[in-house]
Write a protein that holds these residues in place. Structure first.
Motif, PDB file in Angstrom:
ATOM      1  N   ILE A 132      27.769  37.316  60.427  1.00 11.92           N
ATOM      2  CA  ILE A 132      26.483  36.737  60.085  1.00 11.92           C
ATOM      3  C   ILE A 132      26.788  35.445  59.345  1.00 11.92           C
ATOM      4  N   ILE A 133      26.141  34.346  59.763  1.00 10.01           N
ATOM      5  CA  ILE A 133      26.321  33.066  59.102  1.00 10.01           C
ATOM      6  C   ILE A 133      25.005  32.708  58.429  1.00 10.01           C
ATOM      7  N   CYS A 134      25.069  32.480  57.136  1.00  4.66           N
ATOM      8  CA  CYS A 134      23.871  32.055  56.414  1.00  4.66           C
ATOM      9  C   CYS A 134      24.269  30.952  55.432  1.00  4.66           C
ATOM     10  N   GLY A 135      23.333  30.135  55.091  1.00  4.82           N
ATOM     11  CA  GLY A 135      23.632  29.085  54.130  1.00  4.82           C
ATOM     12  C   GLY A 135      22.941  27.788  54.474  1.00  4.82           C
ATOM     13  N   ASP A 136      23.450  26.716  53.905  1.00  3.54           N
ATOM     14  CA  ASP A 136      22.880  25.388  54.067  1.00  3.54           C
ATOM     15  C   ASP A 136      23.907  24.497  54.751  1.00  3.54           C
ATOM     16  N   LEU A 137      23.689  24.221  56.029  1.00  2.00           N
ATOM     17  CA  LEU A 137      24.627  23.412  56.799  1.00  2.00           C
ATOM     18  C   LEU A 137      24.337  21.920  56.676  1.00  2.00           C
TER      19      LEU A 137
END
Length: 68
Positions: A42-47
């Protein structure tokens, strides 16, 4: 481990000063390793990337990796 499966949860932040190309290369290496070992992730965050922008380098990598 969730229900007997390995999961990798990413929390990602790309500083606005980091180029999309550099970030893309790093992310592609990590995704390749995840796929090599059969991990689900799972990839989450602020790109800090406008995914609707005509420059779709990051969305293209996510698509190739079958994330999008």
């Amino acid at each position: 481990m969730i229900r007997g499966q390995k999961w990798l949860i990413w929390s990602v932040y790309k500083q606005p000063t980091v180029t999309n190309m550099y970030f893309l290369v790093v992310m592609e290496h990590i995704l390749t390793d995840c796929n090599k070992y059969g991990s689900k992730y799972i990839i989450c965050g602020d790109l800090n990337v406008n995914m609707l922008n005509s420059n779709k380098c990051i969305s293209d990598v996510l698509d190739v990796q079958q994330i999008l």
